[in-house]
Write an enzyme that holds these catalytic residues in place. Structure first.
Site, PDB file in Angstrom:
ATOM      1  N   SER A 127       0.828  -1.204   0.000  1.00 37.43           N
ATOM      2  CA  SER A 127       0.000   0.000   0.000  1.00 37.43           C
ATOM      3  C   SER A 127       0.863   1.255   0.000  1.00 37.43           C
ATOM      4  O   SER A 127       1.966   1.268   0.561  1.00 37.43           O
ATOM      5  CB  SER A 127      -0.862  -0.006   1.264  1.00 37.43           C
ATOM      6  N   TYR A 151      -1.716  -1.348  11.058  1.00 38.36           N
ATOM      7  CA  TYR A 151      -2.043  -1.842   9.711  1.00 38.36           C
ATOM      8  C   TYR A 151      -0.875  -1.578   8.761  1.00 38.36           C
ATOM      9  O   TYR A 151      -0.393  -2.478   8.063  1.00 38.36           O
ATOM     10  CB  TYR A 151      -3.316  -1.165   9.176  1.00 38.36           C
ATOM     11  N   LYS A 155       2.050  -4.076   6.488  1.00 39.89           N
ATOM     12  CA  LYS A 155       2.467  -3.975   5.077  1.00 39.89           C
ATOM     13  C   LYS A 155       3.987  -3.833   4.997  1.00 39.89           C
ATOM     14  O   LYS A 155       4.641  -4.482   4.189  1.00 39.89           O
ATOM     15  CB  LYS A 155       1.796  -2.784   4.390  1.00 39.89           C
TER      16      LYS A 155
HETATM   17  P1  NAD Z   1     -11.169  -6.659   1.412  1.00 37.15           P
HETATM   18  O1  NAD Z   1     -11.341  -6.665   2.889  1.00 37.15           O
HETATM   19  O2  NAD Z   1     -12.351  -6.385   0.564  1.00 37.15           O
HETATM   20  O3  NAD Z   1     -10.530  -8.059   0.949  1.00 37.15           O
HETATM   21  C1  NAD Z   1      -9.641  -8.799   1.760  1.00 37.15           C
HETATM   22  C2  NAD Z   1     -10.174 -10.233   1.827  1.00 37.15           C
HETATM   23  O4  NAD Z   1      -9.299 -11.027   2.618  1.00 37.15           O
HETATM   24  C3  NAD Z   1     -11.568 -10.331   2.456  1.00 37.15           C
HETATM   25  O5  NAD Z   1     -12.412 -11.038   1.570  1.00 37.15           O
HETATM   26  C4  NAD Z   1     -11.336 -11.089   3.751  1.00 37.15           C
HETATM   27  O6  NAD Z   1     -12.439 -11.895   4.088  1.00 37.15           O
HETATM   28  C5  NAD Z   1     -10.088 -11.900   3.425  1.00 37.15           C
HETATM   29  N1  NAD Z   1      -9.263 -12.276   4.569  1.00 37.15           N
HETATM   30  C6  NAD Z   1      -8.794 -11.474   5.569  1.00 37.15           C
HETATM   31  N2  NAD Z   1      -8.054 -12.187   6.422  1.00 37.15           N
HETATM   32  C7  NAD Z   1      -8.028 -13.466   5.975  1.00 37.15           C
HETATM   33  C8  NAD Z   1      -7.431 -14.663   6.432  1.00 37.15           C
HETATM   34  N3  NAD Z   1      -6.699 -14.700   7.557  1.00 37.15           N
HETATM   35  N4  NAD Z   1      -7.618 -15.794   5.713  1.00 37.15           N
HETATM   36  C9  NAD Z   1      -8.358 -15.791   4.593  1.00 37.15           C
HETATM   37  N5  NAD Z   1      -8.957 -14.683   4.106  1.00 37.15           N
HETATM   38  C10 NAD Z   1      -8.792 -13.539   4.798  1.00 37.15           C
HETATM   39  O7  NAD Z   1      -9.984  -5.640   1.078  1.00 37.15           O
HETATM   40  P2  NAD Z   1      -9.490  -5.057  -0.334  1.00 37.15           P
HETATM   41  O8  NAD Z   1      -9.818  -3.617  -0.357  1.00 37.15           O
HETATM   42  O9  NAD Z   1      -9.940  -5.928  -1.445  1.00 37.15           O
HETATM   43  O10 NAD Z   1      -7.922  -5.176  -0.114  1.00 37.15           O
HETATM   44  C11 NAD Z   1      -7.166  -6.301  -0.579  1.00 37.15           C
HETATM   45  C12 NAD Z   1      -5.728  -6.140  -0.122  1.00 37.15           C
HETATM   46  O11 NAD Z   1      -5.207  -4.920  -0.634  1.00 37.15           O
HETATM   47  C13 NAD Z   1      -5.550  -6.077   1.408  1.00 37.15           C
HETATM   48  O12 NAD Z   1      -4.357  -6.742   1.742  1.00 37.15           O
HETATM   49  C14 NAD Z   1      -5.410  -4.581   1.659  1.00 37.15           C
HETATM   50  O13 NAD Z   1      -4.663  -4.328   2.825  1.00 37.15           O
HETATM   51  C15 NAD Z   1      -4.679  -4.144   0.413  1.00 37.15           C
HETATM   52  N6  NAD Z   1      -4.873  -2.696   0.109  1.00 37.15           N
HETATM   53  C16 NAD Z   1      -6.141  -2.210  -0.002  1.00 37.15           C
HETATM   54  C17 NAD Z   1      -6.339  -0.852  -0.258  1.00 37.15           C
HETATM   55  C18 NAD Z   1      -7.737  -0.260  -0.327  1.00 37.15           C
HETATM   56  O14 NAD Z   1      -7.869   0.950  -0.207  1.00 37.15           O
HETATM   57  N7  NAD Z   1      -8.796  -1.040  -0.549  1.00 37.15           N
HETATM   58  C19 NAD Z   1      -5.240  -0.006  -0.432  1.00 37.15           C
HETATM   59  C20 NAD Z   1      -3.949  -0.547  -0.342  1.00 37.15           C
HETATM   60  C21 NAD Z   1      -3.783  -1.912  -0.069  1.00 37.15           C
END
Ligand code: NAD
Ligand code: UDP
Length: 344
Positions: A127, A151, A155
């Site tokens: 991120s 958080y 990362k």
């Molecule tokens: P999201 O919460 O929609 O998706 C993450 C998924 O991971 C969820 O479906 C959740 O149920 C699953 N999950 C969490 N812990 C788990 C575990 N221990 N075992 C199995 N499944 C698990 O989030 P997103 O927005 O799709 O983000 C995806 C990734 O991208 C994450 O790692 C997030 O930190 C990263 N990210 C997101 C953003 C944003 O703004 N959305 C920005 C930068 C980075």
């Protein structure tokens, strides 16, 4: 190729799975559904038509090593895209151990099982939060990195873990993708972002105001040194972001790749007020605003230098904020309560 996607039921994961299927890949999703719904998987399958049969889903928590072992023993994966993780900054401050356990332990277990089964190709969701409050913009991949909350630290630690892993065993190929601010939804309006509880991020909150679930948007800070005083971010269409993962996967087959970092952003900065106004235009809805103090830990202006991804991944974002808002509203108006109908 057969790709394992962890967290594939989530927001970015579901859009990426769809693009992978449409590109002809086989996809296996592992998700514990902690922050997502199996409906997203079903909808991706429907959107993929005939290719939907190439998607299988396993409700597994990444920390469940025996379950993951069993999956890896049952089939061979060419690469893993690792999205699974908890992502709410405020919650991570309240419950740091939960974040370290879920994000760090989940990743360690995944990497151990991958290594044991000879699958050493990884794309990881990092991120732009690792840039903190950057001294200047645009942010290049060489900027110093840090973290201001648990958080962000997960990362940062996972990035460092991946670099150490690669140093210890050069047969790994790892691409760390630093996402800027993903927004919008698939053009069909059939899949999109559906956060549980009160949204932390700007656009999911705006969307819930537009459909009448919340009264007003609280604007966190109007005294920044930006064009209109509100925070500036690099918003990127989630479908562009999903395509960035396909470009990263293709890059993994380049023999020169070891452990590499790429920004995925548009290179353009948009303020909170500009984003709200683009959404009002797209939706025809007025978004009432309440001006408030800055949110602790927020940076003033963050946007990406996109050269490295353009040059080395041959990937560039196609969509602008008007298209992001159009598609976000299309999803919101068709699914005002996300994947689930309201209970009352
Ligand atoms: P999201 O919460 O929609 O998706 C993450 C998924 O991971 C969820 O479906 C959740 O149920 C699953 N999950 C969490 N812990 C788990 C575990 N221990 N075992 C199995 N499944 C698990 O989030 P997103 O927005 O799709 O983000 C995806 C990734 O991208 C994450 O790692 C997030 O930190 C990263 N990210 C997101 C953003 C944003 O703004 N959305 C920005 C930068 C980075
Ligand atoms: N923001 C806001 N009100 C909200 C949520 C966010 O004013 O309810 C602002 C926030 O201060 C930042 C921008 O919108 O300037 C993007 O915030 P978000 O949490 O979506 O992303 P991040 O801060 O993690 O880049």
């Amino acid at each position: 190729m057969t790709i394992l996607v962890t967290g594939g039921a989530g927001y970015i994961g579901s859009h990426t799975v769809l693009q992978l299927l449409m590109g002809g890949d086989k996809v296996v999703v592992v998700d514990n559904l902690d922050n997502s719904s199996e409906t997203a998987i079903k909808r991706v399958q429907e959107l993929a038509g005939e290719r939907g049969k190439n998607l299988t889903f396993h409700k597994i928590d990444l920390r469940d090593k025996p379950a993951l072992e069993k999956l890896f023993a049952s089939q061979k994966f060419n690469a893993v895209i690792h999205f699974a993780g908890l992502k709410a900054v405020g919650e991570s401050v309240q419950k740091p151990l939960m974040y370290y356990d879920n994000n760090l332990v989940g990743t360690i277990v995944l990497l151990e099982v991958m290594a044991a089964h000879g699958c050493k190709n990884l794309v990881f969701s990092s991120s732009a939060t690792v840039y903190g409050w950057p001294k200047k913009v645009p942010c290049t991949e060489e900027f110093p990195i840090g973290a201001t909350n648990p958080y962000g630290r997960t990362k940062l630690f996972i990035e460092e873990m991946c670099r150490d892993l690669y140093q210890s065993d050069k047969t790994w190929k790892i691409i760390l993708l630093r996402y800027f601010n993903p927004v919008g939804a698939h053009q069909s309006g059939y899949i999109g972002e559906d956060p549980r509880g009160i949204p932390n991020n700007l656009m999911p909150f705006v969307q819930q105001v537009a459909v009448g679930r919340r009264n007003a948007l609280t604007v966190f800070g109007s005294d920044y040194g930006t064009k209109d005083g509100t925070g500036v971010r690099d918003y990127i269409h989630v479908v562009d972001l999903a395509d960035g993962h396909l470009a990263a996967l293709a890059k993994l087959s380049d023999p020169s790749v070891g452990c590499e970092v790429y920004n995925l952003g548009t290179g353009k900065g948009t303020s909170v007020l500009e984003m709200v106004s683009a959404f009002e235009k797209a939706s025809g809805k007025k978004i009432p605003l309440v001006m408030a103090a800055r949110r602790p830990g927020d940076a003033e202006t963050v946007y990406a230098e996109t050269d490295k991804a353009e040059r080395e991944l041959k990937w560039k974002a196609k969509y602008g904020v008007d298209e992001m808002c159009r598609d976000q509203w299309n999803w919101a108006s068709k699914n005002p309560y996300g994947y689930e109908a309201p209970t009352k």
